[in-house]
Design a protein around this motif. Structure first.
Motif, short mmCIF file in Angstrom:
data_model
loop_
_atom_site.label_atom_id
_atom_site.label_comp_id
_atom_site.label_asym_id
_atom_site.label_seq_id
_atom_site.Cartn_x
_atom_site.Cartn_y
_atom_site.Cartn_z
N UNK A 175 0.82 -1.20 0.00
CA UNK A 175 0.00 0.00 0.00
C UNK A 175 0.86 1.26 0.00
N UNK A 184 2.34 2.06 -3.29
CA UNK A 184 1.38 2.65 -4.19
C UNK A 184 1.21 4.13 -3.91
N UNK A 185 1.20 4.49 -2.63
CA UNK A 185 0.96 5.88 -2.26
C UNK A 185 2.21 6.74 -2.27
N UNK A 239 7.32 6.48 0.98
CA UNK A 239 8.50 6.54 1.81
C UNK A 239 8.82 7.94 2.30
N UNK A 240 8.84 8.83 1.35
CA UNK A 240 9.15 10.22 1.68
C UNK A 240 8.13 10.75 2.67
N UNK A 241 6.88 10.33 2.42
CA UNK A 241 5.83 10.81 3.27
C UNK A 241 6.01 10.30 4.69
N UNK A 278 8.69 9.53 6.00
CA UNK A 278 9.82 10.22 6.60
C UNK A 278 9.40 11.57 7.12
N UNK A 315 1.12 18.04 3.44
CA UNK A 315 0.87 16.63 3.65
C UNK A 315 -0.60 16.51 3.93
N UNK A 363 -2.36 11.00 -4.56
CA UNK A 363 -2.20 12.16 -3.69
C UNK A 363 -3.03 13.33 -4.22
#
Lengths: 336, 503
Positions: A315, A318-319, A322-324, A326, B87, B143
């Motif tokens: 999941x 897909x999204x 990783x960066x997110x 972090x 975000x 996103x």
């Protein structure tokens, strides 16, 4: 298909497959009698595991439940022995105590921002200690009203007995399923388990939700204590050691993500039934040590954690996760 | 002008600094207002003061002419000020409908009326040309879609002001255009929109007016059409074109073999494919505004996020740089921008921090002898002039400049051929600046190749042999030799974009 339901579907598949294999070897295992016993024998575990499911969905853990069950048995035994209270009154009083106990732990977790693991571990020691203080010996529980509960059942087709306590367990599963998957409260629990910080930004009262979740778990543990006392006709302070871990195992095998925010309450029931089925198989076989149950459960647990890890990774890939992840962890640090 | 939100003299102090110094900010009904500024300029502090996340220390905020003082984001929301952060602040584990309706679910018999909630959610999204299944979990969508859902939620709760904090940071060109279509429609409905972005092209594409902050002050602004790019960049960077140029390091162009060569190297969604050749002993500077893709380029080269196009050649052999380990094996080093989270291990001592990378390459079965460690560490403490009482001192207790030198030493121990430095002088005092620069020049004289990212344009211009300018995640200019100057870099950053390929 919804990827979130996949663990549940896998759990159901494993249960059906395991039952099928057991049936090939022992055709008698497929009868409503066995199913009735399976439900009755695991009624207390089912109830307490459902409460645990809600806690885990909210991102927490409750290690106190096994000790609370033991306390409940001793409490009921002592109250029936030493006071003239009717068992129903004792049950109500007990449920009140365990619910308040859960609420208090929830409040400490929220207000003092303490990890649930430590708070409920402390709760575990306190509940177990309280049981010892009440009585070190096993106390028999006898009362006409309790005997009436023990002998109450509905005769299923095939002469299987659906006992009152098994029915109570199924009812609990159904009620909590509705609460979590069909009510605004359930959405809040999922929100807090998904990301408490974001949930707060979206206007969720995280504190109230957390306190309520542990209160519910305390109630379920008390109810499981009543069921266990009725089932064993005794209250013993050394009973149900490690039941909290069985409950956690059932929750995970049932497809709930241990980190919270994702899961399906009925899955926990299937998880409990899988554990019960292994036990039943060993009884049928007659030559195996009952400790094989633990080994099989250990392997199942391992498999499920691996499956969930895989799903989560799928999941987040897909999204673009990783960066997110972090950044989020960086934000978390900044917030702390 | 029909002002919906008027902030006057907003002041916010943090211990030791003034984050906002009497900032005025006016927002009109039916406009998109861009808020610009470099890191630390005070944009997010201003937003947080407006939305109640911070309590302001001075000034007044008028909403529709009435003074307001929201105490929380929920408060601000109720007043009509909605915010969507970079975000996406929604819950990916809930369904789209649950996210939209959280806190105001229609109920029936105490339970959630799921069909009613679904209908209501679909109705909210209908205005946004978003035809998605609201019963699916939010993380089933991109996103960009999540962003639009977040905007739909914010607008449905607050109908006066919408604040978007870097909404386009992780969107591609088509998604940005879609978002802009929505913003124009919302603007048409009279909503006042605050748009924070580092992408100047996008600012000019959507904003009616703009306000620039620098060091906590409002340094200018006005109708977007009246402020040209050069003036805008100068306002943001605070660079005065009339200022004397610092001397450029005079060096003969080196025709030596390339230390590293990248062709069409890129990572979709992070940095457009670029070509880059760095010769032995060369310093290449990388300039651009925040979010221009500088750091992303460095991270792609070092294999942190991996690349998905192009080829890399380091030291004459083709390499697959798909992880930092691969990059280190190829003889590269990387001093990251955020020293505290990505660089030092604060609780370990100077010696342990320095030895990390070398020991990692040797593997744990071949420990570096303690005597050897002590010798190497002492050597670098002396060579880089690291001010520490002893080699076992916790790195977290050293000053920023000395921490930076410890990380440098960590890589120098590996004797890399090619070193990447991301903002090597950020957050360290002026004296240490000069020393770090001295070290950089010395390394390069010893034949090491360096790629240096820096916002300190004067410094960058002083030590770089070549400067590559990034904008909107792509390389837009390359300055070499005598053409390297602060003014030229600013001009390149501000230059109007060439024909945009994607609409």
């Amino acid at each position: 298909m919804n990827a979130r339901l996949l663990p549940f579907v896998v759990t159901c598949g494993i249960f059906v497959l395991a039952y099928g294999l057991a049936w090939l070897q022992f055709p008698a295992i497929l009868s409503t009698r066995v199913i009735g016993n399976l439900l009755t024998d695991n009624a207390y575990l089912g109830i307490v595991a459902v409460g645990m499911t809600v806690v885990i969905l909210s991102g927490g853990i409750d290690l106190s439940v096994g000790a609370v069950i033991a306390f409940s048995g001793v409490f009921i035994g002592v109250m029936l022995r030493d006071t003239g209270l009717h068992p129903y009154a004792v049950f109500v009083l007990l449920l009140l105590i365990t619910t308040l106990f859960g609420l208090a732990m929830g409040a400490v977790i929220h207000l003092l921002e303490m990890p649930p693991f430590i708070v409920t571990l402390a709760g575990m020691f306190m509940a177990r200690g309280a049981a010892y203080v009440l009585s070190i010996d096993s106390i028999p529980i006898r009362h006409p009203a309790i005997e009436a509960i023990q002998s109450a059942y509905w005769l299923m087709p095939g002469k299987g007995r659906l006992t009152l306590i098994a029915g109570l367990m199924l009812l609990t599963v159904a009620a909590v399923t509705l609460l979590i998957h069909r009510s605004p409260f359930g959405t809040r629990v999922m929100a807090v388990g998904g990301d408490a910080r974001t949930a707060r930004l979206l206007g969720v009262d995280v504190g109230r939700t957390t306190v309520a979740v542990y209160g519910l778990s305390g109630f379920c543990a008390g109810l499981a204590g009543v069921v266990f006392a009725v089932y064993t006709s005794a209250g013993y302070s050394l009973a149900t050691v490690g039941t909290e871990l069985d409950a956690i195992a059932a929750v995970v095998i049932g497809g709930t993500l241990l980190t919270g925010g994702s899961g399906f309450v009925p899955g926990t029931l299937v998880g409990v039934l899988i554990m019960g089925l292994i036990q039943t198989y060993i009884v049928f076989d007659g030559t195996l040590s009952s400790w094989w149950t633990k080994i099989v459960i250990g392997m199942l647990l391992f498999g499920f954690v691996a499956l969930q890890k895989g799903l989560v990774q799928l999941r987040s890939r897909k999204g673009g996760g990783r960066r997110r992840a972090r950044r989020q962890s960086a934000q978390g640090r900044a917030a702390a | 002008m029909d002002a919906v939100l008027e902030a006057r003299g907003i002041t916010k102090r943090f211990p030791g600094t003034v984050a906002l110094d009497a900032v005025d900010f006016t927002l009109a009904r039916g406009e998109v207002h861009a808020l610009l500024g470099e890191n630390g300029a005070g944009k997010s502090t201003l937003i947080k003061c407006l939305t109640g996340a911070y309590a302001r220390d001075g000034g007044t905020v008028l909403l529709d002419g009435r003074p307001v003082a929201p105490r929380s984001t929920a408060d601000a929301q109720a007043l009509g000020i909605g915010t969507v952060y970079q975000e996406v602040n929604l819950l990916p584990n809930l369904t789209v409908a649950e996210n939209l309706m959280l806190g105001r679910e229609p109920r029936r018999l105490g339970l959630t009326d799921r069909r009613g909630a679904g209908r209501e959610a679909a109705r909210l999204l209908a205005d946004y040309d978003l035809d998605i299944d609201v019963t699916r979990p939010l993380d089933a969508y991109s996103v960009a879609v999540q962003q639009i859902v977040a905007i739909a939620r914010a607008v449905s709760l607050s109908d006066k002001v919408l604040i978007l904090d870097e909404p386009t940071a992780s969107l591609d060109a088509a998604e940005v255009e879609r978002l802009f279509g929505i913003l124009r429609r919302l603007r048409g409905r009279g909503l006042a929109i605050v748009f924070i972005s580092h992408f100047l092209d996008q600012v000019y594409a959507i904003a009616d007016r703009l306000t620039v902050l620098r060091n906590g002050r409002n340094v200018g602004g006005g109708p977007a059409a009246g402020v040209d790019r050069l003036a805008l960049v100068n306002m943001m960077l605070g660079h005065d074109l009339a200022q004397a140029e610092t001397g450029h390091r005079a060096r003969a162009p080196d025709d030596g073999p390339p230390a590293a060569q990248f062709r069409d190297f890129g990572r979709s969604g992070r940095v457009e494919p670029f070509d880059l050749t760095i010769r032995k002993g060369e310093i290449v500077g990388l300039a651009g505004l925040l979010g221009s893709g500088r750091t992303e380029m460095a991270e792609a080269i070092f294999g942190i996020d991996g690349s998905d196009s192009g080829t890399a050649e380091v030291g004459g052999t083709a390499r697959r740089l798909d992880s930092p380990r691969a990059a280190i094996r190829a003889g590269m080093g990387f001093c990251p921008e955020d020293r505290k989270t990505d660089g030092i291990v604060a609780d370990l001592g100077v010696r342990e921090n320095m030895m990390l990378a070398l020991q990692a390459r040797r593997g744990w079965t071949r420990p570096v002898a303690r005597r050897e460690q002590d010798r190497m560490v002492a050597d670098y403490i002396r060579r880089l002039d690291i001010r520490t009482p002893h080699a076992e001192k916790r790195v977290g207790e050293l000053s920023g400049g000395n921490q930076q030198k410890v990380i440098l030493a960590r890589w120098l121990l590996m004797n890399p051929g090619f070193l990447i430095l991301d903002e090597p002088t950020r957050g360290i005092d002026v004296g240490a600046h000069a020393e770090i620069i001295r070290v950089i020049e010395e390394l390069c004289d010893r034949g090491m190749s360096l790629l240096v990212i820096s916002s300190e344009l004067d410094e960058l211009a002083a030590y770089s042999d070549r400067v590559i300018v990034m904008r909107d995640r792509r390389q837009v200019a390359e300055l070499a030799g005598a053409a390297v100057s602060t003014g030229a870099i600013v001009a390149a950053i501000a230059a109007a974009p060439q024909q945009r390929t994607a609409p």
